[in-house]
Design a protein around this motif. Sequence first.
Motif, short mmCIF file in Angstrom:
data_model
loop_
_atom_site.label_atom_id
_atom_site.label_comp_id
_atom_site.label_asym_id
_atom_site.label_seq_id
_atom_site.Cartn_x
_atom_site.Cartn_y
_atom_site.Cartn_z
N THR A 1 1.83 -54.60 -56.81
CA THR A 1 2.43 -55.29 -58.02
C THR A 1 1.51 -55.35 -59.37
O THR A 1 1.94 -54.76 -60.35
CB THR A 1 2.71 -56.83 -57.86
N VAL B 1 9.12 -55.79 -60.34
CA VAL B 1 8.07 -55.33 -61.06
C VAL B 1 8.26 -53.62 -60.91
O VAL B 1 8.15 -52.75 -61.86
CB VAL B 1 6.57 -55.59 -60.91
N LEU C 1 2.17 -53.57 -62.77
CA LEU C 1 2.30 -54.47 -64.16
C LEU C 1 1.42 -54.03 -64.91
O LEU C 1 1.85 -54.23 -66.26
CB LEU C 1 2.12 -55.88 -63.50
N ASN D 1 4.70 -53.97 -70.97
CA ASN D 1 4.56 -55.54 -70.62
C ASN D 1 3.80 -56.25 -71.19
O ASN D 1 2.76 -55.74 -72.08
CB ASN D 1 4.24 -55.37 -68.94
#
Length: 263
Positions: free
Chosen positions: A230, A198, A234, A113
């Motif tokens: 989250t 996510v 992430l 990410n």
Amino acid sequence: MTTPIRAITGTTGDPMSEAIGLTRRLKLPHLRRALTDLIPTAKAQRWDPAEVVRVLLAEEAAGRDQANLRTRRKRAGFPAGKTFGDWDETASSIPRPTQDALKTLEWVQRTENLCVCGPSGTGKSHFAEALGQAAVEAGMSVAWFTIEDLGALVRRHRADDSLARAMARLVRSDLIIIDDIGLLPVSPDAAEGFYRLVDAAYERRSLAVSSNLHPSGFDEIMPKTLATATVDRLLHHAHVVVTQGDSFRLTEATTGKGVTPLK
């Protein structure tokens, strides 16, 4: 003894017209467009028949590649059409080696990410969109959302209990970009949609997030429990890039570069 090629019925009329008809039947539009110009050239220059076939097939392949590129770009839903062609890499506060490394898109191939965070106007959205455009040009599929788009998606699919299927379709994209987090408080539906996305993409697809807040501060704009879950997913496999400096937009405005000068 070599097996003979299947006999082909001879033409009963104009060979060019029949060839064009066959390209329609076989759905070869790009080859058809090249045919009328190429055949006279091939005759005049006495091309080898294999070269004629190669060039025609190359035209079809190139045409299909361009059509697929346009389709991927349209499906991505980019907001402004910004690319690295109009990106000033020397003006960005993102270190040049970091820019170069991210442009390779190897992080997308590794399903990692990217979080780009910093003050408004420091090029976060432009950089994220340019990366998305580069991914599309590299043959990848990309999806672009604002966080409130995710809220609308949640509301749309909650009524018929199809949210899980919607998220499954969404994470088929190689790269999913969520833009402009942190400008406003996040609605409950948007917070849920962001978490669901996510979670669904975790270790399967790459996410790129642009935000005015560092992800560690997401609990300021969404429920703490949801924000913690989250951010945990992430950032586990994420590159965090922090932009700095004054707003490019404000700088252009104050120096008169934001508009065409009046005469």
